[in-house]
Write a protein that holds these residues in place. Structure first.
Motif, PDB file in Angstrom:
ATOM      1  N   ARG A  91     -36.158  18.407  42.879  1.00  0.00           N
ATOM      2  CA  ARG A  91     -36.589  19.348  43.915  1.00  0.00           C
ATOM      3  C   ARG A  91     -36.440  20.767  43.366  1.00  0.00           C
ATOM      4  N   SER A  92     -37.360  21.617  43.756  1.00  0.00           N
ATOM      5  CA  SER A  92     -37.313  22.997  43.306  1.00  0.00           C
ATOM      6  C   SER A  92     -38.235  23.834  44.193  1.00  0.00           C
ATOM      7  N   TYR A  93     -38.446  25.083  43.811  1.00  0.00           N
ATOM      8  CA  TYR A  93     -39.291  25.976  44.576  1.00  0.00           C
ATOM      9  C   TYR A  93     -39.805  27.076  43.655  1.00  0.00           C
ATOM     10  N   TYR A  94     -40.838  27.751  44.103  1.00  0.00           N
ATOM     11  CA  TYR A  94     -41.280  28.969  43.429  1.00  0.00           C
ATOM     12  C   TYR A  94     -41.843  29.920  44.478  1.00  0.00           C
ATOM     13  N   THR A  95     -41.945  31.181  44.117  1.00  0.00           N
ATOM     14  CA  THR A  95     -42.451  32.198  45.031  1.00  0.00           C
ATOM     15  C   THR A  95     -43.634  32.919  44.390  1.00  0.00           C
ATOM     16  N   ARG A  96     -44.521  33.412  45.244  1.00  0.00           N
ATOM     17  CA  ARG A  96     -45.661  34.192  44.759  1.00  0.00           C
ATOM     18  C   ARG A  96     -45.851  35.418  45.656  1.00  0.00           C
ATOM     19  N   ASP A  97     -45.903  36.590  45.028  1.00  0.00           N
ATOM     20  CA  ASP A  97     -46.200  37.832  45.727  1.00  0.00           C
ATOM     21  C   ASP A  97     -47.718  37.895  45.895  1.00  0.00           C
ATOM     22  N   TYR A 153     -47.587  38.145  41.357  1.00  0.00           N
ATOM     23  CA  TYR A 153     -46.390  37.827  40.584  1.00  0.00           C
ATOM     24  C   TYR A 153     -45.772  36.515  41.068  1.00  0.00           C
ATOM     25  N   ARG A 154     -45.444  35.648  40.113  1.00  0.00           N
ATOM     26  CA  ARG A 154     -44.868  34.332  40.434  1.00  0.00           C
ATOM     27  C   ARG A 154     -43.502  34.189  39.779  1.00  0.00           C
ATOM     28  N   GLU A 155     -42.577  33.629  40.547  1.00  0.00           N
ATOM     29  CA  GLU A 155     -41.217  33.401  40.051  1.00  0.00           C
ATOM     30  C   GLU A 155     -40.913  31.912  40.177  1.00  0.00           C
ATOM     31  N   ASN A 156     -40.592  31.254  39.053  1.00  0.00           N
ATOM     32  CA  ASN A 156     -40.317  29.810  39.040  1.00  0.00           C
ATOM     33  C   ASN A 156     -38.824  29.536  38.900  1.00  0.00           C
ATOM     34  N   TYR A 157     -38.396  28.396  39.443  1.00  0.00           N
ATOM     35  CA  TYR A 157     -36.981  28.035  39.383  1.00  0.00           C
ATOM     36  C   TYR A 157     -36.835  26.601  38.913  1.00  0.00           C
ATOM     37  N   GLU A 158     -35.744  26.334  38.248  1.00  0.00           N
ATOM     38  CA  GLU A 158     -35.524  25.067  37.565  1.00  0.00           C
ATOM     39  C   GLU A 158     -35.375  23.910  38.557  1.00  0.00           C
ATOM     40  N   LEU A 159     -35.898  22.743  38.143  1.00  0.00           N
ATOM     41  CA  LEU A 159     -35.766  21.533  38.946  1.00  0.00           C
ATOM     42  C   LEU A 159     -34.327  21.043  38.944  1.00  0.00           C
ATOM     43  N   PHE A 160     -33.910  20.534  40.090  1.00  0.00           N
ATOM     44  CA  PHE A 160     -32.595  19.912  40.228  1.00  0.00           C
ATOM     45  C   PHE A 160     -32.811  18.470  40.642  1.00  0.00           C
ATOM     46  N   TYR A 161     -32.178  17.521  39.931  1.00  0.00           N
ATOM     47  CA  TYR A 161     -32.399  16.093  40.187  1.00  0.00           C
ATOM     48  C   TYR A 161     -31.175  15.465  40.846  1.00  0.00           C
ATOM     49  N   GLU A 162     -31.468  14.496  41.734  1.00  0.00           N
ATOM     50  CA  GLU A 162     -30.407  13.782  42.433  1.00  0.00           C
ATOM     51  C   GLU A 162     -30.922  12.414  42.855  1.00  0.00           C
ATOM     52  N   GLU A 163     -30.046  11.420  42.848  1.00  0.00           N
ATOM     53  CA  GLU A 163     -30.416  10.079  43.289  1.00  0.00           C
ATOM     54  C   GLU A 163     -30.179   9.932  44.785  1.00  0.00           C
ATOM     55  N   PHE A 164     -31.150   9.310  45.465  1.00  0.00           N
ATOM     56  CA  PHE A 164     -31.046   9.109  46.908  1.00  0.00           C
ATOM     57  C   PHE A 164     -31.203   7.625  47.238  1.00  0.00           C
ATOM     58  N   PRO A 165     -30.479   7.141  48.252  1.00  0.00           N
ATOM     59  CA  PRO A 165     -30.657   5.755  48.697  1.00  0.00           C
ATOM     60  C   PRO A 165     -31.907   5.626  49.552  1.00  0.00           C
ATOM     61  N   THR A 166     -32.367   4.387  49.745  1.00  0.00           N
ATOM     62  CA  THR A 166     -33.575   4.141  50.519  1.00  0.00           C
ATOM     63  C   THR A 166     -33.343   4.331  52.007  1.00  0.00           C
ATOM     64  N   ASP A 167     -34.447   4.432  52.731  1.00  0.00           N
ATOM     65  CA  ASP A 167     -34.456   4.458  54.200  1.00  0.00           C
ATOM     66  C   ASP A 167     -33.461   5.470  54.745  1.00  0.00           C
ATOM     67  N   SER A 168     -33.620   6.711  54.330  1.00  0.00           N
ATOM     68  CA  SER A 168     -32.652   7.718  54.758  1.00  0.00           C
ATOM     69  C   SER A 168     -33.344   9.062  54.959  1.00  0.00           C
ATOM     70  N   GLY A 189     -46.983  43.644  52.967  1.00  0.00           N
ATOM     71  CA  GLY A 189     -46.984  42.681  51.877  1.00  0.00           C
ATOM     72  C   GLY A 189     -46.757  41.274  52.386  1.00  0.00           C
ATOM     73  N   ALA A 190     -46.930  40.305  51.498  1.00  0.00           N
ATOM     74  CA  ALA A 190     -46.723  38.900  51.849  1.00  0.00           C
ATOM     75  C   ALA A 190     -46.196  38.159  50.630  1.00  0.00           C
ATOM     76  N   ILE A 191     -45.192  37.342  50.845  1.00  0.00           N
ATOM     77  CA  ILE A 191     -44.619  36.511  49.784  1.00  0.00           C
ATOM     78  C   ILE A 191     -44.667  35.070  50.264  1.00  0.00           C
ATOM     79  N   ARG A 192     -45.230  34.186  49.453  1.00  0.00           N
ATOM     80  CA  ARG A 192     -45.345  32.776  49.802  1.00  0.00           C
ATOM     81  C   ARG A 192     -44.290  31.983  49.040  1.00  0.00           C
ATOM     82  N   VAL A 193     -43.598  31.121  49.763  1.00  0.00           N
ATOM     83  CA  VAL A 193     -42.540  30.295  49.190  1.00  0.00           C
ATOM     84  C   VAL A 193     -43.007  28.839  49.213  1.00  0.00           C
ATOM     85  N   TYR A 194     -42.967  28.190  48.065  1.00  0.00           N
ATOM     86  CA  TYR A 194     -43.355  26.788  47.937  1.00  0.00           C
ATOM     87  C   TYR A 194     -42.110  25.952  47.640  1.00  0.00           C
ATOM     88  N   ALA A 195     -41.892  24.898  48.411  1.00  0.00           N
ATOM     89  CA  ALA A 195     -40.859  23.904  48.112  1.00  0.00           C
ATOM     90  C   ALA A 195     -41.560  22.633  47.666  1.00  0.00           C
TER      91      ALA A 195
END
Length: 621
Positions: free
Chosen positions: A296-302, A307-322, A343-349
């Motif tokens: 999971r991660s996110y980035y922003t765009r002005d 202008y775009r700012e990227n952020y590193e992915l973070f990984y995690e294990e999840f159980p099913t049906d949750s 102005g406007a800044i868009r955030v993507y998850a």
């Protein structure tokens, strides 16, 4: 519609006969009305075009109206507002409001209202093959909307082309809120023909005789949310066990305290409002015992500069049906990168999921628009707020705002819900502004001479600007804005349940300020504090009473020089928290800033003019 409980549960009763502050549902859907121009009055004809299996829609790729490539009508409302913990981001809501955003006709009896009808499909290839066509979907009763009564049902129907008729396949009657429930239906072999369709349909009942509070109280009702619709020949087990990990909501609460702040205040506030988290709401739907490493991660765009700012992915294990809720540090800076007035800044998850999974629901986004106001709400009301009842003429409503720099309060933006027959358009109030008195409103700073009313006209529902006739310079960081109502009736200002600011909302009914606290459904009164120069609001020139002052250099490292056409009588330098770090009186021409830490500051220069000169200063060593 359970009208008697609706008001009783959501109202704070102070004494017999007084309803005081309460919430009501909507008489119209302002989001639909505002977006009617996005689709033609009649959708393009799909006659003669048959869809093939598989059919799937989780409503993650459409907005406001159903996808016309899959659905033949637009009665359902596609949204991220009315569902609680959906299967994936976006749901289809069926309620008592039609495709034009208006409430259906009044009736004591349950009447057919919204419907969501598929385009025609060709099921003939599966005739006499032994394959079974199954329809699966998730549904929720009520959600964040008003709960139906027992006779207000949700139906699924199949279309039989040979006899041009609809056949009942399934129905649900519920009068309590529910989580999302799955239903899996087997389509009869006799309907494996070209031209097959299916539809969801709901029955609602609204009677003016049962509505508390008079004409202004009529509202939408009987909400059902639908999600993750599939029609295919897969096995029963494949419908029960969905191999998907999905985001279930858009990014919310991206700024501390606010949804948005004035563009001109952004750089001063950035170190404070940027100390936030990115919230990920996810639903993991995999086979029992399975685990998957999900990124999971996110980035922003002005949107002004690209202008775009990227952020590193973070990984995690999840159980099913949750259902999984994660809150990660949010490092993206919200800053003004150009000299535009807004102005406007868009955030993507987004999620990084296994390659074989459905990808459209792995991403969600939100656009934050920075203009000239401090904003708590998301722009879309789910209810209406008001104060009503005997002796409520003169009641006060106040909303607390923190300003990140001294500025001029020019107006108050309010979103009023339209009531039946424009009932609330004739109700009156006066604008008010109060000082802070220890986390509640204090002395009255301003009350308008003019009496205002909710404004509707023929335009689309939107925020209306109520201008303060003598703009107030606000040096304090905390103020309260609101109204004194001149009626016992329900003014019906918008109420957003996707952001909770009840702790910043105050009412005064009999001389004492009271916070509604837990007496109301958590939410936000849709009122905004507008600051800045008058030309932002009315096109008039700025106040010419401001001193002719220049401050340089900026950024500064050792000294700041002040040049003024008027005699300087004193200066105040504050940091971004509002703390005074330097205060001097006299005709100051130069300030030594070499001992101050690098960062953003606010310099206030007092002269003989009424309004002081205020400048953002960057100290950089």
């Amino acid at each position: 519609m359970r009208k008697s409980l609706f008001i009783a549960v959501l109202s704070l009763i102070f004494c017999p006969g007084i309803r005081a502050q309460s919430l009501r549902g909507l008489y119209e859907n302002p989001v639909i009305k505002k977006n009617l121009h996005k689709l033609p009055v009649a959708l393009k004809s799909t006659q003669g075009v048959l869809l093939s299996l598989p059919f799937f829609d989780d409503f993650s790729t459409s907005d406001v109206f159903p996808d016309p490539a899959k659905w033949s009508d637009r009665y359902a409302f596609i949204n991220n507002s009315f569902a609680i913990d959906p299967i994936s981001v976006g749901v289809a809501t069926l309620d008592a409001i039609d495709e034009n955003g208006d409430v259906y006709a009044l009736t004591n009896r349950a009447a057919s209202s919204d419907q969501l009808t598929s385009q025609s499909l060709d099921l003939s290839p599966y005739k006499n093959t032994g394959k079974k066509v199954r329809l699966s979907f998730f549904y929720q009763c009520g959600g964040k909307g008003e709960v139906p009564e027992r006779n207000d049902s949700l139906l699924v129907e199949y279309y039989q082309p040979s006899k041009d008729r609809w056949l009942n396949a399934w129905y649900a009657n519920m009068d309590e809120p529910s989580e999302f429930l799955q239903e899996i239906l087997e389509v009869p072999d006799s309907l494996y023909v070209a031209g097959f369709r299916f539809r969801f349909r709901n029955y609602t009942s609204i009677s003016i005789n049962d509505v508390s509070g008079g004409e202004g109280a009529l509202s939408n009702a009987d909400c059902w949310n639908i999600d993750y619709v599939k029609l295919d020949t897969n096995s029963l087990q494949s419908h029960q066990i969905i191999n998907d990990v999905a985001i279930t909501d858009i990014p919310r609460k991206m700024l501390d305290l606010y949804e948005a702040i004035p563009w001109s205040h952004l750089n001063l506030a950035s170190p404070i409002i940027g100390r936030n988290s990115m919230n990920y709401d996810m639903r993991v739907m995999m086979a029992p015992g399975d685990f998957s490493n999900i990124g999971r991660s996110y980035y922003t765009r002005d949107l002004n500069t690209g202008y775009r700012e990227n952020y590193e992915l973070f990984y995690e294990e999840f159980p099913t049906d949750s259902l999984v809720f994660r809150s990660d540090p949010f490092f993206a800076p919200f800053i003004q990168r150009d000299n535009s007035k807004s102005g406007a800044i868009r955030v993507y998850a987004f999620l990084d999921t296994p390659a074989e999974q459905y990808k459209a629901n792995d991403t969600s986004k939100v656009t934050i628009e920075f203009k000239d106001a401090y904003v708590y709400d998301d722009g879309s009301p789910e209810y209406g707020f008001g104060i009503e009842g005997p002796s409520m003429n003169g009641a006060l409503l106040a909303v607390k705002f923190r300003l990140f720099t001294p500025d001029t309060l020019q107006a108050v933006d309010m979103f009023f819900n339209k009531a039946r027959n424009n009932f609330n358009a004739y109700l009156k109030f006066r604008l008010c502004v109060w000082k802070d008195a220890g986390d509640k409103p204090g002395d009255l700073l301003y009350m308008s001479d003019q009496e205002f009313s909710p404004v509707f006209g023929t335009q689309m529902p939107e925020f209306r600007r109520y201008v303060i006739d003598s703009a107030l310079y606000i040096a304090d960081s905390i103020i309260y804005v609101g109204w004194k109502q001149l009626t016992d009736e329900f003014l019906n200002i918008g109420y957003d349940v996707n952001r909770n600011n009840l702790n910043r909302t105050f009412v005064n009914l009999a001389g004492d300020w009271i916070n509604p606290g837990g007496s109301l459904l958590p939410g936000t009164v849709m009122m905004r504090a507008v600051v800045g120069s008058r030309d932002v609001i009315t096109g008039l020139p700025e106040n010419q009473d401001i001193s002719d002052v220049s401050v340089y250099p900026n950024p500064a490292s050792e000294y700041i020089s002040i040049s003024s056409g008027e005699t300087v009588t004193g200066i105040i330098l504050t940091d971004i928290t509002g703390r005074t770090v330097l205060k001097q009186t006299g005709n100051i021409e130069q300030i030594d800033v070499s001992s101050f830490a690098s960062g953003l500051y606010v310099l206030t220069v007092n002269t003989g003019k009424t309004v002081p000169y205020v400048q953002k200063i960057i100290i950089r060593h």
